[in-house]
Design a protein around this motif. Structure first.
Motif: not given
Length: 127
Positions: A104, A43, A21, A81
Motif C-alpha cells: 500500500g 482492485h 485497496g 500484489g
C-alpha cells in the motif's frame, strides 16, 4: 493526447484501485482472514488498467522523470500484489500484514508522484 490527459485518466483508475485497496486492508486487518476475492479482482482490474494506460503514455507521449519514477514504484507494488495473491491468497494462507502495508505505501507513493508530475507539467493548456 497529452501527457497530462494520460496521467489524469490513469490517476482516476488508480484512485478507484486505492479506494478498494483500503477496503481490502480493512478486511484483512479487521477479521483476521483474507479479503473477499471479488474485491481483490476489482482492485487488480483498476490497477492494471491504470498501469497499462501509464505504459502507453510512457512509450508514445513521454513523461517527466517524476512520473517515470512513480510508474516504477507502481510496478513494484504490482509485483508485491501478485506475490500476495499467488503465494498466500490462492493457497488459503493469511497474507502477512507487513506485505499489505509495504504494498500500500509503495503504491500510494507512486500514485502521489504521478499526481505531482501531472499537476506540474507545462502542457496543461493543450487539450
Amino acid at each position: 493526447m497529452t501527457a497530462t490527459m494520460v496521467m489524469g485518466l490513469a490517476s482516476i483508475l488508480f484512485l478507484f484501485a486505492i479506494i478498494i485497496g483500503v477496503m481490502l486492508a480493512f478486511a484483512r486487518f479487521g477479521k483476521g482472514n483474507n479479503p473477499p476475492p471479488v474485491l481483490v479482482w476489482w482492485h487488480g482490474a483498476f490497477a492494471i488498467l491504470g498501469f497499462l494506460i501509464l505504459l502507453y503514455g510512457a512509450f508514445f507521449v513521454g513523461y517527466p522523470a517524476t512520473a517515470t519514477t512513480g510508474i516504477v514504484l507502481i510496478a513494484l507494488a504490482a509485483i508485491g500484489g501478485l506475490i500476495m495473491h499467488f503465494k498466500y491468497d490462492r493457497r488459503r494462507q493469511l497474507i502477512p500484514v507487513f506485505m499489505v502495508w509495504v504494498h500500500g505505501v509503495v503504491a500510494v507513493v507512486g500514485f502521489v508522484m504521478i499526481l505531482y508530475a501531472m499537476l506540474n507539467i507545462a502542457d496543461t493548456t493543450r487539450l
